[in-house]
Design a protein around this motif. Structure first.
Motif, PDB file in Angstrom:
ATOM      1  N   GLN A 190      72.062  80.329  20.778  1.00 43.99           N
ATOM      2  CA  GLN A 190      71.788  80.531  22.195  1.00 43.99           C
ATOM      3  C   GLN A 190      72.126  79.278  23.002  1.00 43.99           C
ATOM      4  N   HIS A 191      71.944  78.118  22.394  1.00 48.53           N
ATOM      5  CA  HIS A 191      72.211  76.873  23.099  1.00 48.53           C
ATOM      6  C   HIS A 191      73.680  76.769  23.508  1.00 48.53           C
ATOM      7  N   SER A 192      74.575  77.278  22.666  1.00 48.60           N
ATOM      8  CA  SER A 192      76.001  77.213  23.005  1.00 48.60           C
ATOM      9  C   SER A 192      76.305  78.029  24.249  1.00 48.60           C
ATOM     10  N   LEU A 193      75.663  79.183  24.388  1.00 44.55           N
ATOM     11  CA  LEU A 193      75.867  80.015  25.579  1.00 44.55           C
ATOM     12  C   LEU A 193      75.299  79.332  26.812  1.00 44.55           C
ATOM     13  N   ALA A 218      77.679  88.078  24.709  1.00 43.42           N
ATOM     14  CA  ALA A 218      76.478  87.845  25.492  1.00 43.42           C
ATOM     15  C   ALA A 218      76.071  89.090  26.260  1.00 43.42           C
ATOM     16  N   THR A 219      74.782  89.158  26.555  1.00 42.78           N
ATOM     17  CA  THR A 219      74.241  90.145  27.481  1.00 42.78           C
ATOM     18  C   THR A 219      73.498  89.396  28.574  1.00 42.78           C
ATOM     19  N   ARG A 269      71.513  86.292  27.072  1.00 43.63           N
ATOM     20  CA  ARG A 269      71.219  86.231  25.654  1.00 43.63           C
ATOM     21  C   ARG A 269      72.524  86.343  24.875  1.00 43.63           C
ATOM     22  N   GLY A 270      72.647  85.544  23.799  1.00 45.59           N
ATOM     23  CA  GLY A 270      73.842  85.635  22.977  1.00 45.59           C
ATOM     24  C   GLY A 270      74.335  84.270  22.562  1.00 45.59           C
ATOM     25  N   SER A 271      75.637  84.166  22.298  1.00 41.31           N
ATOM     26  CA  SER A 271      76.236  82.907  21.868  1.00 41.31           C
ATOM     27  C   SER A 271      77.714  82.925  22.193  1.00 41.31           C
TER      28      SER A 271
END
Length: 321
Positions: free
Chosen positions: A37-40, A66-67, A59-61
């Motif tokens: 998640q941090h990358s997103l 992602a959403t 939410r996602g990466s």
């Protein structure tokens, strides 16, 4: 002599091995980080925020997609907001300077256009010269549950599904379905990214044309093809009534369209077959009109309408019903 040389070689080999392990470890760590998640969050802060894009509930990466609960953008009187956003991509394509999205979905997209009219008519009448993108783009699946435009140009559509591709200075879009208040349609578009922007557009659909009085409508099957350049293209269209079989009304249209010219429709030619006015106007008599009509430009400006229409079932106007 062999001792020092052997030790030096061993030192070099050990150093290279350590460096290789460090590189592999860093690559593994980076790969693992792209799945977090941090990358997103980092990507949104690095790229989305500087562009004025606000993302809520992401939410996602970077690796998996992602959403987001909502994505919004606002600039100079033009506001856009998408809710229920879901994006999936192939991140390896970026290495080849390609943006490849496996899907791009949104439950609702709302656009509000409150921009004031342009004061420069020359700008309004000038077609775009360059619509190129900095890298190739491919969207395998595009879906929008509802699209609503309000403000200067009101529009609403539902059930939008299709795909998109940009490569070699050409935009290509395929619309598998779109539901409009008047019916549904599908089609394909190819548009050059640079002037003169070659255009090829094909549309097919079923429409329900409202009739005077608002109680009835005329079901039609419609096909249209536009080809030429964005600032000057030809249109051929055909509409056929879906009820009545071989006796159903039909019409064809051929026109030249120049959207940014002083006369955007310099010429048009229509042919009508088996038109029953009683089906269009309850108080009109039954007819079977066929013929041709044309819009012809005048040398000094304006248009002239020429028509040659015959009625195969003539009768008194007040006794047609």
């Amino acid at each position: 002599m062999n001792g020092p040389v052997h030790q030096a070689a061993r030192f070099v080999a050990t150093t290279l091995l350590v460096l290789l392990l460090l590189v592999l470890g860093a690559a593994a760590a980076l790969y693992a980080w792209t799945g977090t998640q941090h990358s997103l969050d980092w990507a949104l802060g690095r790229f989305a925020q500087p562009l004025g894009v606000t993302v809520e509930g992401a939410r996602g990466s970077l690796r998996t997609g992602a959403t987001a609960e909502a994505v919004s953008w606002d600039a100079e009187g033009l506001r856009a907001r998408a809710a229920g956003v879901d994006i999936g991509w192939h991140w390896r394509a970026l290495i080849e300077r390609r943006l490849h999205l496996s899907h791009l979905r949104a439950d609702v997209v709302e656009v509000v256009d409150e921009r004031p009219p342009s004061q420069d008519e020359r700008t309004e009448r000038a077609p775009p010269q360059d619509l190129s993108l900095p890298l190739a783009v491919q969207v395998d699946e595009l879906r929008i549950g509802r699209l609503a435009l309000t403000g200067n140009n009101a529009f609403e559509a539902r059930g939008i599904a299709g795909s998109y591709r940009y490569e070699q200075a050409e935009h290509a879009a395929s619309l598998s379905s779109i539901e409009l208040p008047q019916g549904r349609a599908s089609g394909e578009l190819r548009l050059g990214a640079r002037a003169p922007m070659p255009l090829d557009l094909r549309l097919r659909g079923e429409a329900s044309a409202p009739l005077p009085g608002g109680q009835r409508s005329l079901p039609l099957s419609v096909e249209a093809h536009a080809q030429g350049e964005l600032a000057d293209f030809r249109v051929e269209a055909r509409a056929v009534g879906t009820q009545g079989g071989d006796t159903a009304p039909r019409g064809t249209l051929r026109a030249r369209v120049m959207p940014w010219a002083d006369m955007p429709l310099p010429e048009a030619h229509a042919r009508l077959e088996r038109i029953d006015l009683a089906a269009l106007l309850p108080q009109a008599p039954r007819t079977r009109l066929s013929g041709e009509a044309a819009v012809v430009p005048e040398p000094g400006g304006g248009w002239r309408i020429e028509a040659d229409i015959a009625n195969a079932e003539p009768g008194p106007w007040d006794k047609g019903m």
